[in-house]
Write a protein that holds these residues in place. Structure first.
Motif, PDB file in Angstrom:
ATOM      1  N   UNK A  94       0.810  -1.221   0.000  1.00 18.48           N
ATOM      2  CA  UNK A  94       0.000   0.000   0.000  1.00 18.48           C
ATOM      3  C   UNK A  94       0.846   1.274   0.000  1.00 18.48           C
ATOM      4  N   UNK A  95       2.033   1.175  -0.564  1.00 21.30           N
ATOM      5  CA  UNK A  95       2.881   2.347  -0.770  1.00 21.30           C
ATOM      6  C   UNK A  95       3.821   2.050  -1.931  1.00 21.30           C
ATOM      7  N   UNK A  96       4.414   3.098  -2.488  1.00 25.97           N
ATOM      8  CA  UNK A  96       5.366   2.951  -3.581  1.00 25.97           C
ATOM      9  C   UNK A  96       6.757   2.728  -3.006  1.00 25.97           C
ATOM     10  N   UNK A  97       7.413   1.648  -3.430  1.00 30.08           N
ATOM     11  CA  UNK A  97       8.823   1.489  -3.081  1.00 30.08           C
ATOM     12  C   UNK A  97       9.600   2.704  -3.582  1.00 30.08           C
ATOM     13  N   UNK A  98      10.688   2.980  -2.900  1.00 31.27           N
ATOM     14  CA  UNK A  98      11.458   4.175  -3.254  1.00 31.27           C
ATOM     15  C   UNK A  98      11.874   4.177  -4.716  1.00 31.27           C
ATOM     16  N   UNK A  99      12.381   3.033  -5.196  1.00 26.11           N
ATOM     17  CA  UNK A  99      12.832   2.991  -6.596  1.00 26.11           C
ATOM     18  C   UNK A  99      11.670   3.159  -7.565  1.00 26.11           C
ATOM     19  N   UNK A 100      10.484   2.695  -7.161  1.00 26.77           N
ATOM     20  CA  UNK A 100       9.293   2.880  -8.010  1.00 26.77           C
ATOM     21  C   UNK A 100       8.897   4.349  -8.032  1.00 26.77           C
ATOM     22  N   UNK A 101       8.968   4.984  -6.869  1.00 29.82           N
ATOM     23  CA  UNK A 101       8.645   6.415  -6.808  1.00 29.82           C
ATOM     24  C   UNK A 101       9.626   7.225  -7.653  1.00 29.82           C
TER      25      UNK A 101
END
Length: 784
Positions: free
Chosen positions: A8-15
């Motif tokens: 339920x959150x974006x991984x840092x690399x995805x962000x």
């Protein structure tokens, strides 16, 4: 079957990948849809409480979709109904689909509430000059209609009430009632026991002290707004919000207009609320509080005096407000009631000289108290007669009370003592003394009403010239030189230069610390060698010695963002740091690393002639003929070209290049403000700077006074106008110009590919329609 664990959150690399795509105007976003479907809980809800618990993460996805729709309008492939509905709602928000069409495509209970929330927010934005994506106050706060222009809601009122019937959740009745009440303009009075619960926090000597309170769920809009006021603080008579980031303020005190505050007072009709509201009205609009509010401040101040803690007194919000009341002359105009008389009686009984010195600048003290202050300060400045060493004279000059009150005789003696003590001394203490002497002269000029200002101004000129002509070279000769070296093969240098010519952002990545791991490394090292960063340091400049006074956060919002990033790192990784230092020290250390990096990288860059020719070609402007002996004109001609390119880049992201007000019609914005807006947008989305090292390179090295500030230092004749520093600035400015043009071309190339894709799609659609018409696919009805 084990319960599925969703991120339920974006991984840092995805962000990072997401923000990179937005910056590049990417047209490929199917990967993002698939990531959300694999990592988010996209099941429907069975209660409104469940909606509240899950909505924040999915509202963030709604915001992501809105960002995507600003640069791309494809119909993506979805496996889950809920995510597809959220995408349809985002299209409704940006105006890509009509409300009625969107409502037909929404069937889940979660999406019905989200759609309703966006619907209400769009109406609110339309009639009230706001730009929220989601604002749930219409759903959650009683009386919120009183804060709005309700015209837009009136048009849709009946349809909204009908739509509410489609939401079948049993615990939605309270929200439904709030919405209907706001639509019907139902007015609620004061919540039961409101002042019993919150009164002590509202009526206190330090009520404006960034207070955050647990709040009841059914408070009215007025009650929530009153409690919001406790989230501010006061510094030098100005309101400071608990959080600020660019135009985002929490609480948004700028919306507390005189009319709104008047409306709040009428609603509460209570002395406790009047105390808070009138204090805020005075700070914002300089409207005098009534006598009861002033009496309350006086009584609270007396309580602080009775406790006897000078620090508690001088840091209280009541002290700040009383200081402003004296400064504005309000205390002289009001009726001298018994409470006010008692206040003055206790004020005039204070004997602490240190406290009296602070109070004397604003508060009305008795003659004997002022005489105590005067005697105290006179003894301080008369001590110049007994000073015979530089450290003691430096300490003397640091005293702002001496600067404010010194008379002409002792001022002249101070000058004589200064010239005597520096005569045959050449160590670093002389530079520090010169620096402090100039600050003393500035303070005398600004605050002293006794000394002849004509003499002071001439002394300021004289001391600067004395340093430049007589002391600077002496000080430089006494410096100890430290050198270090490393060996890099010619082949590696050539390869590095070639890479820079192909992609200038390599330089930004080599100089700017954009990754959190790199920042952590600098913070660890700074913490390990804390003493080095805590001692006072002076830079010997030929114009005048400059003291490292730390980072000026007031002038550069980008450094405030960096400060917030450092604070987050400390909160999460602070256990790695040996010593706990002030955040400003860490930010200064990061800037120091930026500068050291760029000095090293620029020393390796040798293709300035080739880059100069390339810039002339891609910018399309005839430049001064290149010469190995770089002149000032070679550098300064690049400044306006860089500004033009920055404005062009801003326009690609919807940033208006000129000031958006009638009084400054069609005047261009400063380029640093455009860069700042771009950088803030990146940080807001990414919670970091990994996608924008080039923007930071240009901002810090060209325009930030906390960094190199090349453009301004050169234009104003302070640095970068001769010798090695001129050549250094020339290289940095060329690379900055190349980086901005490189990013613009990258965006334009992506946009061109997108347009070609649209043409191909239209041709394909046309052929497909012909096939349908020839009954190859008789079941397909092609839209007209």
């Amino acid at each position: 079957m084990p319960e599925i664990k969703y991120k339920n959150y974006l991984d840092h690399e995805i962000h990072v990948k997401f923000v990179d795509g937005i910056l590049k105007h990417s047209q490929n976003w199917q990967w993002f849809i698939e990531y959300i479907e694999d990592n988010y809980n996209l099941l429907d809800i069975s209660s409104y409480i469940e909606y509240q618990n899950r909505s924040n993460s999915l509202i963030r996805i709604l915001s992501n979709f809105i960002n995507i729709l600003e640069i791309c309008d494809f119909n993506f492939q979805f496996r889950t109904v809920l995510l597809q509905e959220i995408y349809e709602i985002s299209k409704y928000y940006v105006g890509a689909t009509e409300r009625e069409n969107c409502a037909k495509k929404v069937s889940s209970e979660f999406s019905k509430i989200l759609f309703l929330s966006v619907w209400l927010t769009k109406l609110q934005n339309s009639g009230n000059n706001s730009n929220y994506i989601i604002d749930n106050r219409f759903m959650n706060q009683r009386n919120f209609h009183q804060a709005l222009n309700m015209r837009e809601f009136d048009y849709d009122k009946d349809e909204i009430i009908l739509y509410l019937e489609k939401i079948k959740l049993t615990d939605f009745e309270r929200i439904k009632q709030h919405i209907e009440d706001n639509l019907n303009r139902v007015v609620y009075g004061l919540s039961e026991n409101f002042f019993d619960m919150y009164g002590a926090r509202l009526l206190s000597g330090n009520c404006f002290n960034f207070q955050s309170l647990d709040r009841e769920a059914s408070l009215t809009w007025q009650e929530n707004t009153l409690l919001d006021m406790l989230q501010i603080s006061i510094r030098n008579g100005e309101i400071i919000p608990i959080y600020s980031n660019g135009d985002s303020l929490v609480p948004n005190y700028k919306c507390w207009t005189s009319d709104l505050l008047k409306q709040l007072k009428k609603h509460f009709n209570n002395q406790i609320s009047d105390f808070v509201i009138e204090s805020v009205d005075f700070l914002l609009n300089r409207k005098d509080p009534n006598i009861k509010t002033i009496e309350s401040h006086c009584n609270l101040f007396l309580e602080l005096i009775r406790k006897g803690e000078d620090y508690e007194i001088l840091t209280s919000s009541t002290y700040e407000i009383l200081t402003k009341l004296f400064d504005e002359g309000v205390m002289n105009r009001i009726e001298k009631t018994e409470v006010i008389k008692e206040f003055y009686k206790n004020l005039h009984s204070i004997t602490s000289v240190n406290l009296l010195v602070r109070l004397s600048s604003s508060f009305s003290l008795r003659k004997d108290q002022m005489q105590s202050v005067k005697d105290y300060i006179e003894n301080k400045y008369r001590a110049i007669s007994y000073i015979n060493d530089i450290p003691t004279l430096t300490q003397y000059l640091e005293n702002t009370d001496i600067a404010r009150h010194i008379n002409q005789f002792y001022y002249d003696e101070t000058k004589d003592r200064f010239l005597k003590l520096i005569k045959d001394v050449n160590d670093i203490s002389v530079a520090n003394l010169f620096y402090q002497a100039m600050l003393f002269l500035i303070s005398v000029n600004q605050t002293n009403q006794i000394v002849d200002k004509r003499i002071v101004k001439q002394d300021m000129i004289n001391i600067q010239e004395y340093w430049q002509k007589n002391k600077y070279q002496e000080q430089v000769k006494n410096l100890q030189e430290f050198t270090y070296g490393t060996q890099i093969s010619t082949e590696e240098v050539e390869k590095y230069n070639k890479s820079i010519m192909e992609n200038p952002i390599i330089v930004a990545n080599s100089t700017i610390l954009a990754k959190v791991d790199d920042l952590i490394s600098v913070l660890e090292e700074t913490s390990k060698h804390a003493v080095i960063h805590m001692v006072s340091r002076i830079t010997l400049n030929n114009i005048f010695p400059i003291k490292d006074t730390g980072i000026n956060f007031d002038r550069h919002e980008t450094d405030n963002i960096l400060k917030k990033q450092v604070e987050k790192i400390i909160e999460r990784y602070g256990y790695k740091f040996i010593n706990v230092l002030d955040v400003g020290i860490y930010v200064a250390a990061i800037h120091e690393r930026y500068k050291n990096n760029v000095y090293s990288v620029i020393a390796l860059f040798k293709k300035e002639k080739e880059l100069y020719a390339l810039l002339e070609e891609i910018i399309g402007v005839k430049l001064i003929p290149f010469n190995e002996q770089i002149s000032l004109g070679h550098l300064t001609q690049l400044f306006p070209l860089l500004e033009i390119e920055i404005r062009q880049l801003g326009k690609l992201f919807g940033i208006v290049p000129f000031k958006e007000n009638v009084d400054e019609f069609m005047k261009f914005k400063d380029p640093s403000s455009i860069l700042r807006e771009l950088i803030e947008d990146v940080y807001e989305e990414l919670d970091g700077f990994e996608s924008a090292p080039d923007l930071l390179f240009v901002y810090h090295f060209m325009y930030n006074s906390n960094s190199l500030n090349i453009r301004n230092e050169c234009i104003h004749g302070r640095d970068y106008f001769e010798g090695y520093m001129l050549k250094f600035a020339f290289k940095v400015t060329m690379l900055a110009l190349y980086m901005i043009r490189y990013r613009i071309n990258l965006i334009l190339d992506n946009s061109s590919s997108y347009n070609e894709g649209l043409v191909q799609k239209k041709n394909s659609d046309f052929r497909f329609k012909k096939e349908c018409e020839s009954n190859l696919f008789p079941w397909y009805q092609f839209p007209t």
